[in-house]
Design a protein around this motif. Structure first.
Motif, PDB file in Angstrom:
ATOM      1  N   UNK A 105       0.818  -1.207   0.000  1.00 42.38           N
ATOM      2  CA  UNK A 105       0.000   0.000   0.000  1.00 42.38           C
ATOM      3  C   UNK A 105       0.852   1.257   0.000  1.00 42.38           C
ATOM      4  N   UNK A 106       1.979   1.204   0.670  1.00 45.14           N
ATOM      5  CA  UNK A 106       2.864   2.354   0.688  1.00 45.14           C
ATOM      6  C   UNK A 106       3.310   2.699  -0.739  1.00 45.14           C
ATOM      7  N   UNK A 107       3.559   1.651  -1.547  1.00 46.00           N
ATOM      8  CA  UNK A 107       3.986   1.866  -2.923  1.00 46.00           C
ATOM      9  C   UNK A 107       2.803   2.189  -3.826  1.00 46.00           C
ATOM     10  N   UNK A 108       1.700   1.496  -3.633  1.00 49.54           N
ATOM     11  CA  UNK A 108       0.531   1.678  -4.503  1.00 49.54           C
ATOM     12  C   UNK A 108      -0.143   3.021  -4.266  1.00 49.54           C
ATOM     13  N   UNK A 109      -0.053   3.552  -3.051  1.00 46.77           N
ATOM     14  CA  UNK A 109      -0.725   4.816  -2.753  1.00 46.77           C
ATOM     15  C   UNK A 109       0.307   5.859  -2.330  1.00 46.77           C
ATOM     16  N   UNK A 110       0.495   5.976  -1.026  1.00 46.81           N
ATOM     17  CA  UNK A 110       1.388   6.991  -0.473  1.00 46.81           C
ATOM     18  C   UNK A 110       1.780   6.584   0.938  1.00 46.81           C
ATOM     19  N   UNK A 111       2.983   6.906   1.370  1.00 50.35           N
ATOM     20  CA  UNK A 111       3.356   6.637   2.766  1.00 50.35           C
ATOM     21  C   UNK A 111       2.731   7.636   3.734  1.00 50.35           C
ATOM     22  N   UNK A 112       2.085   8.684   3.214  1.00 47.36           N
ATOM     23  CA  UNK A 112       1.515   9.733   4.056  1.00 47.36           C
ATOM     24  C   UNK A 112       0.046   9.462   4.344  1.00 47.36           C
ATOM     25  N   UNK A 113      -0.275   9.218   5.598  1.00 46.31           N
ATOM     26  CA  UNK A 113      -1.675   9.023   5.977  1.00 46.31           C
ATOM     27  C   UNK A 113      -2.490  10.288   5.721  1.00 46.31           C
ATOM     28  N   UNK A 114      -1.890  11.440   5.959  1.00 47.54           N
ATOM     29  CA  UNK A 114      -2.612  12.692   5.740  1.00 47.54           C
ATOM     30  C   UNK A 114      -2.930  12.881   4.260  1.00 47.54           C
ATOM     31  N   UNK A 115      -1.985  12.509   3.389  1.00 45.74           N
ATOM     32  CA  UNK A 115      -2.247  12.610   1.953  1.00 45.74           C
ATOM     33  C   UNK A 115      -3.354  11.658   1.534  1.00 45.74           C
ATOM     34  N   UNK A 116      -3.333  10.460   2.078  1.00 43.67           N
ATOM     35  CA  UNK A 116      -4.371   9.487   1.749  1.00 43.67           C
ATOM     36  C   UNK A 116      -5.722   9.922   2.302  1.00 43.67           C
ATOM     37  N   UNK A 117      -5.701  10.587   3.458  1.00 42.71           N
ATOM     38  CA  UNK A 117      -6.943  11.121   4.027  1.00 42.71           C
ATOM     39  C   UNK A 117      -7.554  12.158   3.081  1.00 42.71           C
ATOM     40  N   UNK A 118      -6.723  13.090   2.601  1.00 39.82           N
ATOM     41  CA  UNK A 118      -7.216  14.114   1.674  1.00 39.82           C
ATOM     42  C   UNK A 118      -7.734  13.470   0.389  1.00 39.82           C
ATOM     43  N   UNK A 119      -7.027  12.480  -0.091  1.00 41.19           N
ATOM     44  CA  UNK A 119      -7.446  11.753  -1.292  1.00 41.19           C
ATOM     45  C   UNK A 119      -8.812  11.102  -1.071  1.00 41.19           C
ATOM     46  N   UNK A 120      -9.011  10.502   0.093  1.00 39.66           N
ATOM     47  CA  UNK A 120     -10.273   9.817   0.401  1.00 39.66           C
ATOM     48  C   UNK A 120     -11.437  10.797   0.424  1.00 39.66           C
ATOM     49  N   UNK A 121     -11.216  11.961   1.038  1.00 40.59           N
ATOM     50  CA  UNK A 121     -12.273  12.965   1.083  1.00 40.59           C
ATOM     51  C   UNK A 121     -12.596  13.450  -0.335  1.00 40.59           C
ATOM     52  N   UNK A 122     -11.547  13.669  -1.139  1.00 40.67           N
ATOM     53  CA  UNK A 122     -11.772  14.107  -2.512  1.00 40.67           C
ATOM     54  C   UNK A 122     -12.579  13.105  -3.312  1.00 40.67           C
ATOM     55  N   UNK A 123     -12.236  11.825  -3.163  1.00 37.49           N
ATOM     56  CA  UNK A 123     -12.959  10.785  -3.899  1.00 37.49           C
ATOM     57  C   UNK A 123     -14.433  10.751  -3.502  1.00 37.49           C
ATOM     58  N   UNK A 124     -14.705  10.961  -2.232  1.00 40.18           N
ATOM     59  CA  UNK A 124     -16.095  10.942  -1.764  1.00 40.18           C
ATOM     60  C   UNK A 124     -16.859  12.150  -2.307  1.00 40.18           C
ATOM     61  N   UNK A 125     -16.239  13.321  -2.267  1.00 42.78           N
ATOM     62  CA  UNK A 125     -16.908  14.528  -2.736  1.00 42.78           C
ATOM     63  C   UNK A 125     -17.145  14.494  -4.242  1.00 42.78           C
TER      64      UNK A 125
END
Length: 814
Positions: free
Chosen positions: A339-359
């Protein structure tokens, strides 16, 4: 004469003769390029083994650097020669991420001696030059560009009745081991099948840290989506199912809710996750349960030593869960990027990405933009965030910015999962470089790997190639799999309009709106339908929808559409006012690309109507506002060429050739009209006609050169003008009539109006070149065509130069 010992390979109706380097089908030679023969020989000699792409390249081109695309082209040639189709690859099978496998049974036939004649040269690549040249669109200023026949067609899309997880790829190593991998899999009484659907519940976050809200569910979905076996229910389908349950779209999907959603959606299992903090450690639990009984099917637990290790632990647990649900160890091992490679090592970045996908889905694409941008600020190497930001810009019709995002994602694709790598390649080739053949190739592999929204990409590519029937087929296939996929309705409606089926398009839009789907593109289609049916009230209603839209980025489309309609009927002053309104509105929403497109479109209209001073001014403003946008450059360049600014028009052509040498549409439909117009200005009529070669299906393709999603058929229009200049009235009339007959493609573009005048002028030429009844018939057609044009422009501004010229011509004819 010499004697050479040899052996032959036979499979199906084919025979390979290595000594003579021949491929035979039932005794008849099959013509293929020498390197394609070498590729086939390597695959056959390693029958039933996976041969990596690197090994193939090194073997066939041992001392030469060759791009992977070259190998892919030879594979396409071989499949075509062997009769393989997308539905049925009997001989050459793609093994995504690895290479190719020759799947057919091969017999080795030993031959003691074969007499070979000396002095007969072997086949060489030069023998295929003439054949290749027939596929090439060329001009004196542009390098050769393959535009059509190199595209591998999807002759038959996979049947709708197949499950989401159906895969065309076979894993040879598992077959050769006789099922050993299956015997080694952990046993469970609740194995899933490929057709079974899995629902993901929201994570139960007991840490109190909001960074894990939504983030872990997003990460789990990404991890499981790597599997070609598991089929997770899309977030869009989850929301639709919640609506059927009379629950709000933002309802928290607890394990209990997930089970009910799973039952309603016909799923087999739901997966619930939880995270708890114990001191400095984090414990994650994943549990898959039966939707029908609620019984546990599989359970995995992992511990992270620190917050920064949570994604690693989650990925490890998800990987262990997959074989417990029935997936083979072979595919788990093959398709398992951390997952670190497939997405990002940053939880905060993944959090922002998740909110964006939902919106993006729950509110509107514009609301998602700042969150995807935030994700990239936190991790500039977050490939998936670039892709989703690009997709968001595509949904907002801001293709220039989307192109930049896909370009940034492409160098990072090897960091992602296999399915995401293919997706990035398709987006990059389709919208950044314009290499539609490579985009289709990536999509084909994506379909083999895992069915899904790739069909929307296929539909879009086929529409850009002018193959609207295939585009509609792909869109219907996607809707059969996901009846709530909004953009599939959009594409299908646009295809029906292009195919002159207005009733079908309205029915599609009504079906979409009945399912609660409503977006800019559907209203754009509704406006075009109203225009084609001369429904002023309908056009006004759609213009109001745009103007009153609560999303600022949509508001400028209304006046832009109206401006084109006013220009279509010769209301030049009113069109100018509306264009200014659209430009200002676009700039207020920070949309420089659309603002520049409106100015460039205005410049081209004015040039075509004979207002050359205005044309040059608007072209200059457009190029300054968006100097990197190729669609702006095409319109501004053609405007400058028509208006007599040959130096600047030539500079535009040279710049486009330098920056976008591989863009299929640009080099086939965008650059040639500018070149031809420049050649016409130098009275080089024959050269202009040679530049604008007719007969390519791509000519009718959906382009983004115009400002409002219409394809103006610039190449067709300028070719008609070239035939007029050459004195070939009959052929010129056919070119202009082609524009009139395809008003579903042309829409309210100015070429549709001036095509009537083109038909009139062409028939005047024909009348002058004919005698007796033929001349009378041509003259009658000219009179009728002038009448049609004047009917369209009955309320036109009287001072428009082309209108004044048309009136003078009509008087002389009478």
């Amino acid at each position: 004469m010499v004697n050479k010992p040899q052996h032959l390979y036979e499979f199906g109706p084919f025979r390979i003769d290595p000594a003579h380097r021949q491929l035979l089908r039932e005794g008849q030679t099959v013509a293929i390029q020498p390197k394609a023969f070498d590729v086939l020989l390597v695959l056959v000699e390693n029958s039933e083994k996976v041969v990596s792409k690197d090994d193939l390249i090194k073997t066939v081109w041992p001392d030469t650097f060759v791009e992977e695309s070259n190998l892919s082209q030879h594979i396409f040639v071989l499949r075509k020669a062997l009769g393989d189709t997308v539905d049925e690859k009997r001989y050459i099978v793609t093994v995504p991420g690895r290479g190719y496998r020759f799947a057919g049974p091969v017999n080795v036939v030993a031959v003691a001696e074969v007499v070979v004649k000396e002095g007969i040269p072997e086949a060489s690549d030069t023998q295929f030059v003439d054949e290749e040249d027939s596929l090439i669109v060329a001009s004196h200023t542009r390098s050769r560009t393959l535009v059509e026949e190199q595209i591998e067609p999807v002759k038959a899309l996979p049947a709708v009745t197949r499950g989401w997880g159906t895969i065309a790829v076979g894993f040879a190593c598992v077959a050769l081991l006789g099922g050993v991998a299956y015997l080694l899999m952990p046993r469970s009484n609740h194995h899933l099948n490929k057709q079974d659907t899995v629902v993901l519940a929201d994570f139960t976050n007991r840490t109190g840290d909001p960074v894990f809200d939504d983030t872990l569910k997003t990460a789990l979905g990404i991890s499981l989506d790597q599997s070609p076996f598991l089929n997770t229910l899309s977030n869009n389908k989850v929301r639709k199912t919640l609506a059927l349950m009379a629950r709000p779209a933002d309802t928290k999907v607890s394990p209990e809710v997930a089970r009910e959603v799973c039952q309603r959606a016909g799923g087999k299992a739901y997966i619930a996750g939880s995270i708890v903090q114990l001191g400095s450690e984090y414990v994650l639990t994943l549990e898959a349960s039966s939707c029908q009984t609620g019984d546990s099917m599989a359970r995995e637990q992992a511990t992270a030593a620190a917050k920064e290790k949570v994604l690693d632990a989650l990925g490890s647990a998800a990987t262990k869960l997959r074989p417990e649900l029935g997936e083979s160890l072979a595919t788990v091992q093959k398709f398992d990027v951390t997952l670190r490679q497939a997405t990002t090592p940053s939880l905060d970045a993944l959090k922002a990405y998740s909110v964006g996908a939902k919106l993006f889905y729950q509110v509107n694409p514009a609301a998602a933009l700042p969150y995807f941008e935030q994700a990239l600020e936190l991790d500039p190497n977050f490939a998936m965030a670039y892709v989703e930001l690009g997709n968001t810009y595509m949904a907002l019709n801001q293709r220039g910015r989307a192109r930049e995002c896909f370009a940034k994602a492409f160098p990072l694709r090897d960091r992602t999962s296999e399915i995401e790598r293919l997706n990035i390649a398709a987006e990059y080739y389709g919208y950044t470089t314009g290499e539609l053949d490579k985009a289709l190739q990536a999509m084909q592999e994506d379909i083999e790997y895992k069915h899904g929204s790739v069909y929307l990409g296929l539909a879009d590519i086929y529409a850009r190639l002018g193959q609207y029937d295939k585009s509609a087929e792909a869109a219907r296939t996607l809707l059969a799999r996901d009846p709530d996929y909004g953009f599939a309705f959009v594409q299908l409606a646009a295809d029906d309009i292009a195919l002159q089926d207005s009733a079908g398009a309205r029915q599609v839009i009504q079906q979409a709106q009945a399912r609660g789907i409503d977006n800019y593109f559907l209203h754009n289609d509704l406006y075009m339908l109203s225009f084609l049916q001369s429904d002023s009230a309908g056009m006004a209603a759609q213009q109001t929808w745009f103007t009153d839209n609560r999303v600022p980025v949509f508001q400028h489309y209304g006046p832009a559409l109206a401006a084109d309609t006013e220009a279509y009927v010769g209301h030049v002053t009113k069109a100018r006012e509306l264009t200014t309104q659209a430009v200002n509105s676009a700039l207020q929403s920070d949309d420089k690309d659309d603002a520049a497109n409106y100015r460039a479109n205005r410049a081209l209209q004015q040039a075509a109507y004979g207002n050359f001073t205005d044309a040059r001014q608007f072209a200059d403003e457009a190029l300054k506002l968006a100097p990197e946008n190729p669609n702006v450059a095409v319109q501004a360049g053609l405007a400058l060429a028509i208006a007599g600014d040959t130096a600047r028009a030539l500079a535009v052509v040279q710049d486009l050739g330098k920056r976008f040498p591989k863009d299929m549409q640009l080099q086939a439909l965008g650059v040639p009209p500018i070149e031809a117009q420049l050649q016409l200005a130098r009275n080089q009529t024959d050269l202009a006609l040679n530049t604008l070669r007719p007969g390519l299906q791509i000519e009718l393709g959906n382009t983004s050169f115009s400002a409002t999603n219409t394809s103006c058929l610039y190449a067709t229009y300028v070719r008609g003008q070239a035939y007029l200049a050459a004195g070939q009235g009959r052929i010129a009339a056919a070119e202009f009539q082609k524009i009139i007959d395809h008003n579903g493609i042309v829409g309210n573009c100015w070429t549709g109006a001036l095509a009537h005048l083109g038909v009139a002028r062409a028939n005047v030429l024909e009348a002058g070149a004919s005698q007796g009844p033929d001349a009378d018939a041509a003259r009658s057609r000219a009179v009728a065509a002038y009448r049609d044009f004047f009917a369209l422009w009955r309320g036109a501004d009287p001072g428009v130069p082309i209108l004044k010229a048309a009136k003078a011509e009509s008087i002389r004819l009478q």
